[in-house]
Design a protein around this motif. Structure first.
Motif, PDB file in Angstrom:
ATOM      1  N   TYR A  17     -15.811  24.350  29.326  1.00  0.00           N
ATOM      2  CA  TYR A  17     -15.060  23.292  28.643  1.00  0.00           C
ATOM      3  C   TYR A  17     -14.137  23.870  27.572  1.00  0.00           C
ATOM      4  O   TYR A  17     -12.940  23.572  27.551  1.00  0.00           O
ATOM      5  CB  TYR A  17     -16.039  22.294  28.019  1.00  0.00           C
ATOM      6  N   HIS A 142     -20.093  22.424  40.468  1.00  0.00           N
ATOM      7  CA  HIS A 142     -20.653  21.456  39.525  1.00  0.00           C
ATOM      8  C   HIS A 142     -20.510  21.941  38.084  1.00  0.00           C
ATOM      9  O   HIS A 142     -20.302  21.137  37.171  1.00  0.00           O
ATOM     10  CB  HIS A 142     -22.121  21.197  39.858  1.00  0.00           C
ATOM     11  N   ARG A 144     -18.141  24.116  37.167  1.00  0.00           N
ATOM     12  CA  ARG A 144     -16.697  24.267  36.949  1.00  0.00           C
ATOM     13  C   ARG A 144     -16.001  22.954  36.610  1.00  0.00           C
ATOM     14  O   ARG A 144     -14.925  22.945  36.009  1.00  0.00           O
ATOM     15  CB  ARG A 144     -16.069  24.892  38.203  1.00  0.00           C
ATOM     16  N   LEU A 145     -16.624  21.816  36.959  1.00  0.00           N
ATOM     17  CA  LEU A 145     -15.984  20.535  36.675  1.00  0.00           C
ATOM     18  C   LEU A 145     -15.773  20.326  35.173  1.00  0.00           C
ATOM     19  O   LEU A 145     -14.897  19.564  34.750  1.00  0.00           O
ATOM     20  CB  LEU A 145     -16.772  19.377  37.274  1.00  0.00           C
ATOM     21  N   PHE A 146     -16.577  21.026  34.332  1.00  0.00           N
ATOM     22  CA  PHE A 146     -16.384  20.920  32.885  1.00  0.00           C
ATOM     23  C   PHE A 146     -15.020  21.466  32.466  1.00  0.00           C
ATOM     24  O   PHE A 146     -14.441  21.018  31.481  1.00  0.00           O
ATOM     25  CB  PHE A 146     -17.495  21.660  32.142  1.00  0.00           C
ATOM     26  N   SER A 148     -12.333  21.091  34.248  1.00  0.00           N
ATOM     27  CA  SER A 148     -11.408  19.991  34.532  1.00  0.00           C
ATOM     28  C   SER A 148     -11.471  18.915  33.457  1.00  0.00           C
ATOM     29  O   SER A 148     -10.445  18.371  33.038  1.00  0.00           O
ATOM     30  CB  SER A 148     -11.724  19.384  35.903  1.00  0.00           C
ATOM     31  N   LEU A 149     -12.683  18.604  33.009  1.00  0.00           N
ATOM     32  CA  LEU A 149     -12.827  17.633  31.926  1.00  0.00           C
ATOM     33  C   LEU A 149     -12.107  18.109  30.667  1.00  0.00           C
ATOM     34  O   LEU A 149     -11.483  17.318  29.957  1.00  0.00           O
ATOM     35  CB  LEU A 149     -14.313  17.398  31.622  1.00  0.00           C
ATOM     36  N   PHE A 270      -8.762  14.457  34.970  1.00  0.00           N
ATOM     37  CA  PHE A 270     -10.024  13.718  35.070  1.00  0.00           C
ATOM     38  C   PHE A 270     -10.325  13.365  36.530  1.00  0.00           C
ATOM     39  O   PHE A 270     -11.483  13.393  36.961  1.00  0.00           O
ATOM     40  CB  PHE A 270      -9.989  12.467  34.201  1.00  0.00           C
ATOM     41  N   GLU A 272      -9.376  15.248  38.951  1.00  0.00           N
ATOM     42  CA  GLU A 272      -9.770  16.565  39.465  1.00  0.00           C
ATOM     43  C   GLU A 272     -11.255  16.825  39.237  1.00  0.00           C
ATOM     44  O   GLU A 272     -11.955  17.360  40.113  1.00  0.00           O
ATOM     45  CB  GLU A 272      -8.930  17.627  38.756  1.00  0.00           C
ATOM     46  N   ALA A 273     -11.758  16.417  38.084  1.00  0.00           N
ATOM     47  CA  ALA A 273     -13.184  16.598  37.785  1.00  0.00           C
ATOM     48  C   ALA A 273     -14.039  15.810  38.768  1.00  0.00           C
ATOM     49  O   ALA A 273     -15.095  16.275  39.211  1.00  0.00           O
ATOM     50  CB  ALA A 273     -13.480  16.161  36.349  1.00  0.00           C
ATOM     51  N   MET A 276     -14.091  17.590  41.965  1.00  0.00           N
ATOM     52  CA  MET A 276     -14.863  18.824  41.845  1.00  0.00           C
ATOM     53  C   MET A 276     -16.346  18.596  42.170  1.00  0.00           C
ATOM     54  O   MET A 276     -17.030  19.496  42.655  1.00  0.00           O
ATOM     55  CB  MET A 276     -14.712  19.397  40.431  1.00  0.00           C
ATOM     56  N   PRO A 327      -9.480  21.482  43.036  1.00  0.00           N
ATOM     57  CA  PRO A 327     -10.884  21.674  43.450  1.00  0.00           C
ATOM     58  C   PRO A 327     -11.004  22.373  44.801  1.00  0.00           C
ATOM     59  O   PRO A 327     -11.885  23.224  44.986  1.00  0.00           O
ATOM     60  CB  PRO A 327     -11.432  20.239  43.520  1.00  0.00           C
TER      61      PRO A 327
END
Length: 415
Positions: A17, A142, A144-146, A148-149, A270, A272-273, A276, A327
């Motif tokens: 993040y 999972h 890596r989505l942070f 994107s956030l 968001f 994208e998250a 992801m 993603p």
């Protein structure tokens, strides 16, 4: 034990993040800063990005080998964090004076410094967290989505910050670096045979040798993968470098355009998250190679469409395609590397096959596209860029083999 594992997951997520908060703030607003505050032409601004890429070219081979030797040790990551801490002071007190002394010299120095934190440093961050999360039995996508956030948050607050004070963006990066450093310092990942993941055992027991590294370069899929990365990752960044200025040009008030762009980017990231979360499942179904090809097709459509769309709302909608593309690309890259190559060399393959190849492309195409934008305009430049994407993606796909090919080969050898 479960609580400890959950805490570690949030630690990984937090590092992603705060690092990608810095990444998103710089890459979303640096083009505006170079254009409006530093008052650079598109060709000199392109030189800043080229300098970032050239510096990364020098760093990536060294970083990759060092990180694979270090395994799960944090020394190299710590160096990147140290560089990140000084972004605010550098931009506030050094970058403009350097540009005023000599625009080309200042562009090169500024680009080189930012590369220590971004173009070069991102390989260290991604490779370390991917290896650590794999050793802790987490799905990369999972965690890596942070990132994107963070990108969505940065785009949302960054527009307001930039309009009020363009330099505040870079000081926010310094604050994020402090928090990133705290999370890195508190992270503990064991590199012993009692890890739950078998690959961690192998990494702990068998040291990386020169022969292992040379085997990578004898694999045709490495070269196909590298070409594919130029077509996807390079062109993704080159397209996004000056797209904010193109988008803002459709507004009579450029500051309004910058604010709208930041809002659209926030929505995109968001979204994208969300993608992801499901990307690992989807890539497992279609295969990592096919995931990369699909990401290239989406990028081709996004760039070509931008050349012909002249309505702001259509351009905004078209930009949202990046929420699907990113993603697909990121998850496919990591799954392809760990599915095809020796996992002990994941950092080397990532930094050379992905980051090094990407920076080679950026070194060339940032400057080329900067000139094309000046000579033939953004729209015609985008048509040319879409052709480059298609050429490299097709070439890479023809050379690289799918991960299923190597799985079958391993099974035959074991039998």
């Amino acid at each position: 034990m479960n609580n400890l594992k959950q805490l570690k997951f949030w630690n990984f997520g937090g590092m992603y993040y705060f690092y990608f908060m810095i990444w998103a703030l710089i890459f979303a607003f640096l083009p505006f800063w170079l254009n409006n505050v530093a008052e650079l032409s598109t060709s000199v601004a392109g030189l800043v990005f080229s300098a970032m890429a050239i510096t990364a070219l020098i760093l990536e081979p060294i970083y990759g080998i060092i990180q694979d030797k270090l395994g799960l040790k944090k020394y190299l990551f710590g160096f990147v964090v140290l560089c990140l801490l000084f972004i605010g002071p550098f931009v506030q007190y050094a970058f403009i004076p350097l540009l005023e002394t000599n625009a080309i010299f200042g562009a090169i120095i500024g680009g080189a410094y930012l590369s220590l934190c971004l173009n070069g440093g991102v390989g260290v961050v991604e490779a370390y967290i991917e290896r650590s999360s794999r050793a802790s039995n987490y799905e990369y996508g999972h965690v890596r989505l942070f990132g994107s956030l963070a990108g969505g948050t940065a785009a949302f607050i960054g527009g307001i910050m930039f309009v009020r004070n363009p330099y505040s963006i870079f000081w926010a990066c310094t604050v994020s670096a402090v928090l990133l450093g705290v999370l890195l310092w508190t992270l503990r990942v064991k590199n012993t045979a009692d890890e739950p993941n078998a690959s961690a055992e192998k990494e702990a027991e068998e040291p990386v040798t020169k022969e292992n590294i040379l085997q990578v370069f004898k694999n045709r899929s490495f070269w196909g993968f590298a070409i594919m990365m130029i077509g996807i990752a390079t062109m993704f960044d080159v397209f996004d470098q000056q797209f904010p200025n193109y988008f803002a040009s459709f507004f009579t008030d450029e500051s309004q355009g910058e604010l709208v762009f930041s809002r659209i980017t926030s929505v995109q990231i968001f979204m994208e998250a969300g993608f992801m979360v499901i990307a690992p499942w989807f890539i497992n179904k279609i295969g990592a190679k096919n995931g990369l090809i699909l990401a290239g097709v989406v990028l081709f459509i996004r760039i070509l469409g931008s050349a012909f769309l002249t309505e702001v709302w259509l351009l905004a909608f078209w930009k949202l395609l990046a929420a699907v593309e990113m993603p697909l690309m990121l998850v496919s890259i990591m799954k392809y590397i760990t599915g095809v190559f020796d996992v002990r060399l994941s950092a080397t393959v990532y930094m050379l096959g992905f980051n090094f190849s990407k920076q080679v492309g950026i070194t060339v195409f940032s400057y080329v596209m900067g000139l094309l934008y000046s000579e033939i305009g953004f729209q015609n430049g985008y048509i040319a860029l879409s052709v480059f994407v298609l050429t490299f993606v097709i070439a890479g796909a023809l050379i690289m083999r799918s991960e299923s090919y190597y799985t079958k080969k391993k099974n035959l050898s074991a039998a």
